[in-house]
Design a protein around this motif. Sequence first.
Motif, PDB file in Angstrom:
ATOM      1  N   GLY A   1       0.787  -1.223   0.000  1.00  0.00           N
ATOM      2  CA  GLY A   1       0.000   0.000   0.000  1.00  0.00           C
ATOM      3  C   GLY A   1       0.815   1.266   0.000  1.00  0.00           C
ATOM      4  N   ASN A   2       2.144   1.149  -0.007  1.00  0.00           N
ATOM      5  CA  ASN A   2       3.010   2.334   0.058  1.00  0.00           C
ATOM      6  C   ASN A   2       3.949   2.466  -1.138  1.00  0.00           C
ATOM      7  N   LYS A   3       3.888   1.526  -2.073  1.00  0.00           N
ATOM      8  CA  LYS A   3       4.820   1.568  -3.195  1.00  0.00           C
ATOM      9  C   LYS A   3       4.574   2.783  -4.085  1.00  0.00           C
ATOM     10  N   GLY A   4       3.309   3.129  -4.310  1.00  0.00           N
ATOM     11  CA  GLY A   4       3.005   4.305  -5.118  1.00  0.00           C
ATOM     12  C   GLY A   4       3.503   5.580  -4.471  1.00  0.00           C
ATOM     13  N   LYS A   5       3.332   5.686  -3.157  1.00  0.00           N
ATOM     14  CA  LYS A   5       3.800   6.865  -2.437  1.00  0.00           C
ATOM     15  C   LYS A   5       5.323   6.986  -2.516  1.00  0.00           C
ATOM     16  N   TYR A   6       5.996   5.851  -2.365  1.00  0.00           N
ATOM     17  CA  TYR A   6       7.468   5.843  -2.436  1.00  0.00           C
ATOM     18  C   TYR A   6       7.942   6.250  -3.830  1.00  0.00           C
ATOM     19  N   PHE A   7       7.253   5.747  -4.855  1.00  0.00           N
ATOM     20  CA  PHE A   7       7.613   6.086  -6.232  1.00  0.00           C
ATOM     21  C   PHE A   7       7.447   7.585  -6.486  1.00  0.00           C
ATOM     22  N   LEU A   8       6.338   8.142  -6.061  1.00  0.00           N
ATOM     23  CA  LEU A   8       6.096   9.576  -6.254  1.00  0.00           C
ATOM     24  C   LEU A   8       7.079  10.417  -5.453  1.00  0.00           C
ATOM     25  N   LEU A   9       7.422   9.949  -4.254  1.00  0.00           N
ATOM     26  CA  LEU A   9       8.392  10.669  -3.429  1.00  0.00           C
ATOM     27  C   LEU A   9       9.747  10.724  -4.132  1.00  0.00           C
ATOM     28  N   SER A  10      10.188   9.607  -4.673  1.00  0.00           N
ATOM     29  CA  SER A  10      11.468   9.578  -5.389  1.00  0.00           C
ATOM     30  C   SER A  10      11.408  10.442  -6.643  1.00  0.00           C
ATOM     31  N   LEU A  11      10.281  10.395  -7.323  1.00  0.00           N
ATOM     32  CA  LEU A  11      10.112  11.165  -8.556  1.00  0.00           C
ATOM     33  C   LEU A  11      10.150  12.669  -8.292  1.00  0.00           C
ATOM     34  N   SER A  12       9.754  13.085  -7.106  1.00  0.00           N
ATOM     35  CA  SER A  12       9.701  14.513  -6.799  1.00  0.00           C
ATOM     36  C   SER A  12      11.076  15.154  -6.707  1.00  0.00           C
ATOM     37  N   PHE A  13      12.145  14.347  -6.666  1.00  0.00           N
ATOM     38  CA  PHE A  13      13.500  14.889  -6.569  1.00  0.00           C
ATOM     39  C   PHE A  13      14.159  15.051  -7.942  1.00  0.00           C
ATOM     40  N   ILE A  14      13.455  14.738  -9.004  1.00  0.00           N
ATOM     41  CA  ILE A  14      14.059  14.806 -10.337  1.00  0.00           C
ATOM     42  C   ILE A  14      14.509  16.225 -10.669  1.00  0.00           C
ATOM     43  N   GLY A  15      13.710  17.215 -10.302  1.00  0.00           N
ATOM     44  CA  GLY A  15      14.078  18.602 -10.577  1.00  0.00           C
ATOM     45  C   GLY A  15      15.405  18.979  -9.945  1.00  0.00           C
ATOM     46  N   TRP A  16      15.621  18.539  -8.711  1.00  0.00           N
ATOM     47  CA  TRP A  16      16.890  18.831  -8.032  1.00  0.00           C
ATOM     48  C   TRP A  16      18.044  18.102  -8.712  1.00  0.00           C
ATOM     49  N   TYR A  17      17.807  16.870  -9.171  1.00  0.00           N
ATOM     50  CA  TYR A  17      18.847  16.129  -9.885  1.00  0.00           C
ATOM     51  C   TYR A  17      19.271  16.875 -11.148  1.00  0.00           C
ATOM     52  N   LEU A  18      18.290  17.349 -11.901  1.00  0.00           N
ATOM     53  CA  LEU A  18      18.596  18.053 -13.138  1.00  0.00           C
ATOM     54  C   LEU A  18      19.350  19.348 -12.862  1.00  0.00           C
TER      55      LEU A  18
END
Length: 333
Positions: free
Chosen positions: A192-209
């Motif tokens: 029940g938390n895999k989607g939340k974890y995926f979105l959390l990781s995805l939210s850092f893409i801007g900082w990576y770029l």
Amino acid sequence: MQENMVGQNIVITERISTLRQLGRNALRGKWKSAIAAFVLYVLCVQIPVQIFDGLFGYNPGNLVTNEGYTYNVDPEFYSQMYNNMPHASLLSVVYIILVGGAFSLGISLFFLASFRGHQVGSKDVFLGFERFGKALGLMVYQSIFIFLWSLLFIIPGIIAAIRYSQAFFVLADDPEKRIRDCMNESKMMMKGNKGKYFLLSLSFIGWYLLTGIPGGIVSGIASAMSDSALITGATAVIAQLFIAPVMAYLYSTYAGFYEILAGHLIKETQPAPISPEQINVEAPIEQIEEVIESVESADTESADSAEDGAAKTADSTISEFDGIGKSDTDRKE
């Protein structure tokens, strides 16, 4: 939060912005040590790999040349492609296998202790070597399952990586736990938390770029000045150093994510940088959770048989890794 219990695990319904705020709060006054810890991690892991690849690496393009498959390829295009191919060395693979688990455990120990308000130093990333055998076994065991799921397709592989993402935090939280227990607890926590974890990781893409821009500039200048494999590897390491602040931010947030899953923000609110009253339990669960769970359930029947077979094979060897960890502890005591 207690109303968010589903079965034996907690489902996180908190917004991504609040989860990231947890990570920032935990880093207050500790940014320098956190960044230094990741810089030390990158230097210890990547520099030997770059040296091995530069001195003993093999260009995959040689395989094509040796087989004579370049007869219909434009020579200029092939030359450019060949020069841009990364060199790979068997020594670097062996090195990563040997130290990767210990450093993953060390990073998890560092940020878990930091999140709980303990004093930490960059040298704490080496604490994982105190449980070298168990850390190595967990990394191998985790890699086996992720690889098996990846055989189905890339999406099941990503889901498997997310499912077992908490294993090293579980081991860092209780080093006495067996390797299989760490994997099972991570699997249970992420229901029940895999989607939340995926979105959390995805939210850092801007900082990576953003942090990747200076690294890209350095790599571009170095490539224009020299095509040496060692120089290319050195600039790759330098480029990774620019993202150290983002990685510190990310792992601190992951530590907070684990603390919620483990229920520690409910039972032990004192060391945590957020109180239970600040956690909204009425927020709706993200719809992406349903998509990921549906993909996972569709592949479960075919993948579980492979996973069970891998478990039987891995269990016969994991006991040896557990034994190494225990023997290290006994000698220390």
